[in-house]
Scaffold this motif. Sequence first.
Motif, PDB file in Angstrom:
ATOM      1  N   SER A 210       6.234 -11.974   2.765  1.00  0.00           N
ATOM      2  CA  SER A 210       7.633 -11.539   2.774  1.00  0.00           C
ATOM      3  C   SER A 210       8.571 -12.743   2.787  1.00  0.00           C
ATOM      4  CB  SER A 210       7.910 -10.653   3.992  1.00  0.00           C
ATOM      5  OG  SER A 210       7.136  -9.478   3.912  1.00  0.00           O
ATOM      6  N   LEU A 211       8.161 -13.807   3.469  1.00  0.00           N
ATOM      7  CA  LEU A 211       8.965 -15.043   3.458  1.00  0.00           C
ATOM      8  C   LEU A 211       8.879 -15.735   2.112  1.00  0.00           C
ATOM      9  CD1 LEU A 211       8.393 -16.992   6.791  1.00  0.00           C
ATOM     10  CD2 LEU A 211      10.373 -15.668   6.080  1.00  0.00           C
ATOM     11  N   THR A 212       7.677 -15.735   1.531  1.00  0.00           N
ATOM     12  CA  THR A 212       7.487 -16.339   0.217  1.00  0.00           C
ATOM     13  C   THR A 212       8.515 -15.745  -0.748  1.00  0.00           C
ATOM     14  OG1 THR A 212       5.154 -16.832   0.564  1.00  0.00           O
ATOM     15  CG2 THR A 212       5.832 -16.452  -1.708  1.00  0.00           C
ATOM     16  N   GLY A 213       9.148 -16.593  -1.522  1.00  0.00           N
ATOM     17  CA  GLY A 213      10.225 -16.101  -2.392  1.00  0.00           C
ATOM     18  C   GLY A 213       9.812 -16.027  -3.844  1.00  0.00           C
ATOM     19  N   LEU A 214       8.645 -15.448  -4.104  1.00  0.00           N
ATOM     20  CA  LEU A 214       8.144 -15.329  -5.478  1.00  0.00           C
ATOM     21  C   LEU A 214       7.849 -13.857  -5.790  1.00  0.00           C
ATOM     22  CD1 LEU A 214       5.690 -18.371  -5.327  1.00  0.00           C
ATOM     23  CD2 LEU A 214       7.833 -18.251  -6.613  1.00  0.00           C
ATOM     24  N   PRO A 215       8.341 -13.395  -6.945  1.00  0.00           N
ATOM     25  CA  PRO A 215       8.232 -11.955  -7.246  1.00  0.00           C
ATOM     26  C   PRO A 215       6.797 -11.417  -7.195  1.00  0.00           C
ATOM     27  CG  PRO A 215       9.668 -13.060  -8.831  1.00  0.00           C
ATOM     28  CD  PRO A 215       9.099 -14.136  -7.959  1.00  0.00           C
ATOM     29  N   ALA A 216       5.817 -12.183  -7.698  1.00  0.00           N
ATOM     30  CA  ALA A 216       4.453 -11.639  -7.765  1.00  0.00           C
ATOM     31  C   ALA A 216       3.882 -11.341  -6.375  1.00  0.00           C
ATOM     32  CB  ALA A 216       3.533 -12.620  -8.493  1.00  0.00           C
ATOM     33  N   ASN A 217       4.431 -11.980  -5.352  1.00  0.00           N
ATOM     34  CA  ASN A 217       3.951 -11.734  -3.994  1.00  0.00           C
ATOM     35  C   ASN A 217       4.615 -10.513  -3.351  1.00  0.00           C
ATOM     36  OD1 ASN A 217       3.899 -15.037  -4.254  1.00  0.00           O
ATOM     37  ND2 ASN A 217       2.075 -14.141  -3.369  1.00  0.00           N
ATOM     38  N   HIS A 218       5.621  -9.970  -4.031  1.00  0.00           N
ATOM     39  CA  HIS A 218       6.328  -8.808  -3.481  1.00  0.00           C
ATOM     40  C   HIS A 218       6.064  -7.539  -4.276  1.00  0.00           C
ATOM     41  CE1 HIS A 218       9.581 -11.717  -1.665  1.00  0.00           C
ATOM     42  NE2 HIS A 218       8.423 -11.789  -1.048  1.00  0.00           N
ATOM     43  N   ILE A 219       6.122  -7.673  -5.619  1.00  0.00           N
ATOM     44  CA  ILE A 219       6.122  -6.494  -6.480  1.00  0.00           C
ATOM     45  C   ILE A 219       4.886  -5.634  -6.233  1.00  0.00           C
ATOM     46  CG2 ILE A 219       6.054  -5.672  -8.879  1.00  0.00           C
ATOM     47  CD1 ILE A 219       7.461  -8.325  -9.643  1.00  0.00           C
ATOM     48  N   ASP A 220       5.123  -4.375  -5.917  1.00  0.00           N
ATOM     49  CA  ASP A 220       4.087  -3.364  -5.716  1.00  0.00           C
ATOM     50  C   ASP A 220       3.172  -3.624  -4.523  1.00  0.00           C
ATOM     51  OD1 ASP A 220       5.206  -1.896  -7.680  1.00  0.00           O
ATOM     52  OD2 ASP A 220       3.716  -2.334  -9.221  1.00  0.00           O
ATOM     53  N   PHE A 221       3.484  -4.669  -3.741  1.00  0.00           N
ATOM     54  CA  PHE A 221       2.839  -4.785  -2.428  1.00  0.00           C
ATOM     55  C   PHE A 221       3.754  -4.163  -1.350  1.00  0.00           C
ATOM     56  CE2 PHE A 221       0.627  -8.543  -4.384  1.00  0.00           C
ATOM     57  CZ  PHE A 221      -0.682  -8.103  -4.194  1.00  0.00           C
ATOM     58  N   ASP A 222       4.863  -3.572  -1.806  1.00  0.00           N
ATOM     59  CA  ASP A 222       5.852  -2.987  -0.898  1.00  0.00           C
ATOM     60  C   ASP A 222       6.427  -4.047   0.054  1.00  0.00           C
ATOM     61  OD1 ASP A 222       5.168  -0.755  -2.261  1.00  0.00           O
ATOM     62  OD2 ASP A 222       4.537   0.424  -0.532  1.00  0.00           O
ATOM     63  N   LEU A 223       6.651  -5.240  -0.462  1.00  0.00           N
ATOM     64  CA  LEU A 223       7.218  -6.342   0.316  1.00  0.00           C
ATOM     65  C   LEU A 223       8.514  -6.803  -0.358  1.00  0.00           C
ATOM     66  CD1 LEU A 223       3.942  -8.366   1.002  1.00  0.00           C
ATOM     67  CD2 LEU A 223       5.118  -6.788   2.539  1.00  0.00           C
ATOM     68  N   PRO A 224       9.396  -7.496   0.295  1.00  0.00           N
ATOM     69  CA  PRO A 224       9.282  -7.992   1.667  1.00  0.00           C
ATOM     70  C   PRO A 224       9.550  -6.920   2.730  1.00  0.00           C
ATOM     71  CG  PRO A 224      11.404  -8.613   0.734  1.00  0.00           C
ATOM     72  CD  PRO A 224      10.638  -7.937  -0.360  1.00  0.00           C
ATOM     73  N   ILE A 225       9.016  -7.155   3.932  1.00  0.00           N
ATOM     74  CA  ILE A 225       9.382  -6.327   5.063  1.00  0.00           C
ATOM     75  C   ILE A 225      10.805  -6.687   5.478  1.00  0.00           C
ATOM     76  CG2 ILE A 225       7.044  -5.956   5.936  1.00  0.00           C
ATOM     77  CD1 ILE A 225       7.501  -8.290   7.899  1.00  0.00           C
ATOM     78  N   ASP A 226      11.386  -5.875   6.345  1.00  0.00           N
ATOM     79  CA  ASP A 226      12.759  -6.205   6.744  1.00  0.00           C
ATOM     80  C   ASP A 226      12.724  -7.428   7.675  1.00  0.00           C
ATOM     81  OD1 ASP A 226      11.854  -5.235   9.109  1.00  0.00           O
ATOM     82  OD2 ASP A 226      13.253  -3.576   9.259  1.00  0.00           O
ATOM     83  N   ARG A 227      13.855  -7.915   8.048  1.00  0.00           N
ATOM     84  CA  ARG A 227      14.036  -9.124   8.878  1.00  0.00           C
ATOM     85  C   ARG A 227      13.886 -10.429   8.079  1.00  0.00           C
ATOM     86  NH1 ARG A 227      10.866  -8.564  14.648  1.00  0.00           N
ATOM     87  NH2 ARG A 227      12.063  -6.830  15.480  1.00  0.00           N
ATOM     88  N   MET A 228      13.539 -10.359   6.789  1.00  0.00           N
ATOM     89  CA  MET A 228      13.372 -11.589   6.022  1.00  0.00           C
ATOM     90  C   MET A 228      14.502 -11.679   4.997  1.00  0.00           C
ATOM     91  SD  MET A 228      10.649 -12.421   7.524  1.00  0.00           S
ATOM     92  CE  MET A 228       9.054 -11.947   8.169  1.00  0.00           C
ATOM     93  N   VAL A 229      15.206 -12.802   4.971  1.00  0.00           N
ATOM     94  CA  VAL A 229      16.288 -12.981   4.000  1.00  0.00           C
ATOM     95  C   VAL A 229      16.075 -14.278   3.226  1.00  0.00           C
ATOM     96  CG1 VAL A 229      18.184 -11.579   4.904  1.00  0.00           C
ATOM     97  CG2 VAL A 229      17.701 -13.763   5.958  1.00  0.00           C
TER      98      VAL A 229
END
Length: 470
Positions: free
Chosen positions: A171-190
């Motif tokens: 969720s901290l990582t700022g790369l799309p492939a680490n978020h897309i369809d993994f239901d990330l980022p979680i909240d609290r991360m900006v």
Amino acid sequence: MPTELAPPALAEARVAKSLAERDVAAMAHPYTNLSAHQRTGPLVITRGEGVRVFDEQGRAYIEGLAGLWCTALGFSEPRLAEAAARGMRRLPFYHTFGGKAPAPTIELADRLLALAPVPMSKVLFSNSGSEANDTAIKLIWYYNNALGRPQKKKIIARKRGYHGVTVATASLTGLPANHIDFDLPIDRMVHTDCPHWWRYADEGESEDDFAARLAQNLERLIIREGPETIAAMFAEPVMGAGGVIVPPASYFSRIQPILKHYDILLVADEVICGFGRTGNRWGSETFGISPDMLTCAKALSSGYIPISALLISEPIWQGMVAESAKIGVFGHGYTYSGHPVAAEVALETLALYEERDILTHVRKVAPVLQDGLRALADHPLVGEARGVGLIGALEIVADKNTKAAFPAAGGVGAYLSQRAEANGVITRIIGGDIVAFSPPLIIEASQIREMLARIGRALDETWSWLRTGA
Ligand SMILES: Cc1ncc(COP(=O)(O)O)c(C=O)c1O
């Protein structure tokens, strides 16, 4: 009887298959196009020697990325193998739960505190960069609860930053492939801006003006979110997996006072930069960072065995002590936190860095890598050549003037990677079409020249393929 004959026959069939076939049949690969892999199969690596690794056919490759930015001492250091064997014989496992401690783990903690770039109070071990960062996130929340600030929990990271792949660190990582369809980022991360001047600066903006604008944007983000809700910021000194992005010289000196002003902790993710990569022991030294926590892994054991460490400042430690007294236990830790064999290998790694004066060596050969990369900037495919110390990158572009990237579907990065391998260099194409370099720190000047000459040929072959299709 057929049932009795079946097992040996099956075993024979398995042996008859190539390793590559068995890989495709049996293994799921991280950071791989899993669909394409079923057709292309793996590159099977069977041994290593110095800065080179060898495939099944005995072909040699210069490992331009030290594996995954980690094998600082190369692929055949006997002292590390001996340290592992010694550790295995003496104490193959013990843990750090319930106040127990393997002897080498204590020594390693001591050593890391002595090496820290700023005074640190305690070391908490884990097994990977992701775990160290995940632990840091948990401690930040724990600490703010200890201080009676239950609302101060959000964490800032940068777009294109890389901090790992657990639920929280991805969720901290700022790369799309680490978020897309993994239901990330979680909240609290900006996420805030990526400090890549070449790509994101406004027309005519100097590096310092760019850094000032990013600092202003960070402050705006903090005010918008509410400073009382923001607990910490994570930053790699040089962003690695997001594209080897070296921040402007004034970037960290501009953002740190803002973080201090709003009582926001700074976590230096030194998982790549730690232990000499940028020409100093820590990236924090290279960029003037004073972190409240620091994570390191990779070169801590030269990648020979999984181990990571989180260095914790005294105020955060005091918060942990208070919370554990209140709750009755510090409810965190991995079975392998501070594993004695990993600690033996890490201690030997750190000893070798000193004995061989790896820092002086890095400073001596770094200009060969940096000048060599910049010489390749004239190539029609290279938009920017960048780096510091023994980390660098070539950013491939379709148009040098507009800096436009090739369409992702065109496969330029994959083709270039294939040509690099055919020319005997393993590197990694990241963040689109960025060729990353982070060779073993023991690499010699002649080997750097050889690596870059081969990359030059791979670039020419890719250019020719794009122009003529051959
Ligand atoms: C800067 C940084 N942080 C964290 C990680 C995650 O480490 P690991 O893959 O060991 O979980 C990496 C991995 O490349 C990294 O480069």
